[in-house]
Design a protein around this motif. Structure first.
Motif, PDB file in Angstrom:
ATOM      1  N   UNK A 193       3.280   3.992  18.090  1.00  0.00           N
ATOM      2  CA  UNK A 193       4.311   4.041  17.304  1.00  0.00           C
ATOM      3  C   UNK A 193       5.718   4.450  17.824  1.00  0.00           C
ATOM      4  N   UNK A 194       6.826   3.633  17.169  1.00  0.00           N
ATOM      5  CA  UNK A 194       8.127   4.132  17.540  1.00  0.00           C
ATOM      6  C   UNK A 194       8.264   5.710  17.566  1.00  0.00           C
ATOM      7  N   UNK A 195       9.270   5.938  18.186  1.00  0.00           N
ATOM      8  CA  UNK A 195       9.349   7.688  18.082  1.00  0.00           C
ATOM      9  C   UNK A 195       9.967   8.201  16.595  1.00  0.00           C
ATOM     10  N   UNK A 196      10.598   7.124  15.752  1.00  0.00           N
ATOM     11  CA  UNK A 196      11.016   7.645  14.542  1.00  0.00           C
ATOM     12  C   UNK A 196       9.890   7.262  13.535  1.00  0.00           C
ATOM     13  N   UNK A 197       8.897   6.849  13.839  1.00  0.00           N
ATOM     14  CA  UNK A 197       7.983   6.341  12.956  1.00  0.00           C
ATOM     15  C   UNK A 197       6.738   7.432  13.006  1.00  0.00           C
ATOM     16  N   UNK A 198       6.369   7.793  11.819  1.00  0.00           N
ATOM     17  CA  UNK A 198       5.342   8.821  11.682  1.00  0.00           C
ATOM     18  C   UNK A 198       4.085   7.898  11.339  1.00  0.00           C
ATOM     19  N   UNK A 199       2.794   8.669  11.536  1.00  0.00           N
ATOM     20  CA  UNK A 199       1.408   8.167  10.874  1.00  0.00           C
ATOM     21  C   UNK A 199       0.561   8.001  11.954  1.00  0.00           C
ATOM     22  N   UNK A 200      -0.267   7.161  11.538  1.00  0.00           N
ATOM     23  CA  UNK A 200      -1.797   7.017  12.126  1.00  0.00           C
ATOM     24  C   UNK A 200      -1.757   6.174  13.677  1.00  0.00           C
ATOM     25  N   UNK A 201      -2.392   6.865  14.386  1.00  0.00           N
ATOM     26  CA  UNK A 201      -2.259   6.230  16.021  1.00  0.00           C
ATOM     27  C   UNK A 201      -3.831   6.385  16.377  1.00  0.00           C
ATOM     28  N   UNK A 202      -4.225   5.264  16.993  1.00  0.00           N
ATOM     29  CA  UNK A 202      -5.714   5.212  17.296  1.00  0.00           C
ATOM     30  C   UNK A 202      -5.934   5.346  18.812  1.00  0.00           C
ATOM     31  N   UNK A 203      -6.753   6.390  19.149  1.00  0.00           N
ATOM     32  CA  UNK A 203      -6.780   6.505  20.772  1.00  0.00           C
ATOM     33  C   UNK A 203      -8.269   6.505  21.149  1.00  0.00           C
ATOM     34  N   UNK A 204      -8.457   5.834  22.101  1.00  0.00           N
ATOM     35  CA  UNK A 204      -9.800   5.529  22.771  1.00  0.00           C
ATOM     36  C   UNK A 204     -10.139   6.811  23.640  1.00  0.00           C
ATOM     37  N   UNK A 205     -11.494   7.327  23.608  1.00  0.00           N
ATOM     38  CA  UNK A 205     -11.903   8.258  24.181  1.00  0.00           C
ATOM     39  C   UNK A 205     -12.668   8.095  25.333  1.00  0.00           C
ATOM     40  N   UNK A 206     -13.185   6.632  25.887  1.00  0.00           N
ATOM     41  CA  UNK A 206     -13.553   6.124  27.086  1.00  0.00           C
ATOM     42  C   UNK A 206     -13.172   4.816  27.326  1.00  0.00           C
ATOM     43  N   UNK A 207     -13.294   4.469  28.647  1.00  0.00           N
ATOM     44  CA  UNK A 207     -12.653   2.984  28.871  1.00  0.00           C
ATOM     45  C   UNK A 207     -13.411   2.001  28.056  1.00  0.00           C
ATOM     46  N   UNK A 208     -14.656   1.899  27.966  1.00  0.00           N
ATOM     47  CA  UNK A 208     -15.363   1.027  27.106  1.00  0.00           C
ATOM     48  C   UNK A 208     -14.724   0.806  25.801  1.00  0.00           C
ATOM     49  N   UNK A 209     -14.654   2.155  25.158  1.00  0.00           N
ATOM     50  CA  UNK A 209     -13.863   1.776  23.798  1.00  0.00           C
ATOM     51  C   UNK A 209     -12.492   1.039  23.989  1.00  0.00           C
TER      52      UNK A 209
END
Length: 278
Positions: free
Chosen positions: A129-145
Motif C-alpha cells: 500500500x502507498x504510504x498515504x493509503x491506509x487499510x488491509x495488507x496481506x502478509x505470508x508467514x512462511x515461504x510456501x504461503x
C-alpha cells in the motif's frame, strides 16, 4: 512450522505440491531434500502414496529469516491471523516496507515484532500500500504461503477493495478503467497513463454522491504503483487532497484512500475469507 489437512481422497503429496499448490521446482526439491513433510505421528510421509481425506500432514522446514528489524512493540492492528498468513491494518503515513537501512518504523517492522514475539522469524508482504493509503495488507508467514499468495495475486483471485472520495461526480455509477500506467519522465514519483506503460485495470462503483464529490468503491485487477490515484485522475476525478495528481488541497494536506476489504479462498484451510477494515 504448519499443518495441512488433506481435503481430497487419494491425493498424493506430489500432487498437492505440484498440481494443487503449483509450487516451483526449487521449493518442491527443497522440501523433499529436507524430509520436511511428515504424518501426524512424525512418520516420514511417502510422496507418491495416496492419502485419505482428513490425513494431517506436518510441514517442518527451515526458511531464511526475513530481514525486517522488529520494533520494540507491534503497534499495527491485526485483523486476521492463522498459521499461514496475517492481515494487518496499515495506518496512513506508514510505509509498507523499508526503503533503506534507516527505515525501521514501517508496517513490516511492526509485523516482525509480532512474529518474533510469537516465536517466528519469517514474514513477507504479498502486496503493498502507498504510504498515504491506509487499510488491509496481506502478509505470508512462511515461504510456501508466499509463493501461493503471490500466484493468487497474479491470477486475480485475491479481491482488494478500496474506498475513496473523488472530486466531482462521475457520469456513470460503475465502470472499468483499462489504461496502461508508466513513469512520468518529468517527475520522479508520479505515474501517468502511457501507451508504453504496464497493463492496469481498475473497476469502480459510485456508492454515494455529494454536490462536488462522490464516494467510490474500487477493485483492483492489477497492482501498479499509484494505480487508483492515476486512473481516477485520468478520468478527471482525482482523489480529494491528492495534490500529486492535481487534486485540490485539503486542510490536512492529505488524501483519503482506504483499503477496506480483502477477499479470497484460503489455499490451506479452504475457507472463504472476507476481512473488512473499519
Amino acid at each position: 512450522m504448519f499443518t495441512y489437512t488433506v481435503q481430497q481422497e487419494g491425493l498424493t503429496i506430489e500432487q498437492l505440491l505440484r498440481e494443487n499448490w503449483r509450487l516451483g521446482k526449487k521449493i518442491v526439491h527443497e522440501l523433499r531434500m529436507a524430509k520436511a513433510i511428515t504424518l501426524q505421528d512424525g512418520t516420514p510421509a511417502i510422496w507418491k502414496e495416496p492419502l485419505a481425506i482428513g490425513t494431517l500432514l506436518k510441514f517442518d522446514f527451515t526458511s531464511s529469516p526475513s530481514s525486517y528489524q522488529p520494533v520494540a512493540q507491534c503497534e499495527v492492528t491485526i485483523r486476521y491471523e492463522d498459521e499461514h498468513c496475517l492481515i494487518v491494518s496499515k495506518p496512513k503515513g506508514m510505509s509498507t516496507h523499508p526503503n533503506d537501512a534507516n527505515d525501521t518504523d514501517t508496517c513490516m517492522n511492526h509485523v516482525m515484532a509480532h512474529i518474533k514475539q510469537n516465536g517466528g522469524s519469517y514474514a513477507e508482504h504479498v502486496h503493498r500500500l502507498d504510504q498515504g493509503t491506509k487499510g488491509l495488507l496481506l502478509v505470508a508467514k512462511h515461504p510456501i504461503a508466499k509463493s501461493i499468495f503471490d500466484r493468487m495475486i497474479e491470477e486475480k483471485t485475491i479481491i482488494r477493495k478500496y474506498a475513496a472520495e473523488v472530486q466531482g461526480n462521475l457520469r456513470t455509477d460503475t465502470g472499468v478503467i483499462n489504461e496502461p500506467i508508466g513513469k512520468d519522465r518529468h517527475h520522479n514519483t508520479r505515474r501517468v497513463v502511457s501507451t508504453s506503460g504496464q497493463h492496469a485495470v481498475t473497476h469502480y462503483e459510485v456508492v454515494q454522491r455529494f454536490k462536488n464529490s462522490c464516494i467510490v468503491h474500487v477493485v483492483l485487477e492489477t497492482g501498479r504503483t499509484h494505480q487508483i490515484r492515476v486512473h481516477m485522475a485520468h478520468l478527471g476525478h482525482p482523489i480529494i487532497g491528492d495534490t500529486l495528481y492535481n487534486a485540490r488541497q485539503t486542510a490536512t494536506n492529505d488524501y483519503e484512500l482506504h483499503a477496506i476489504q480483502l477477499e479470497f479462498h484460503h489455499p490451506f484451510t479452504h475457507e472463504h475469507i472476507i476481512i473488512i477494515d473499519k
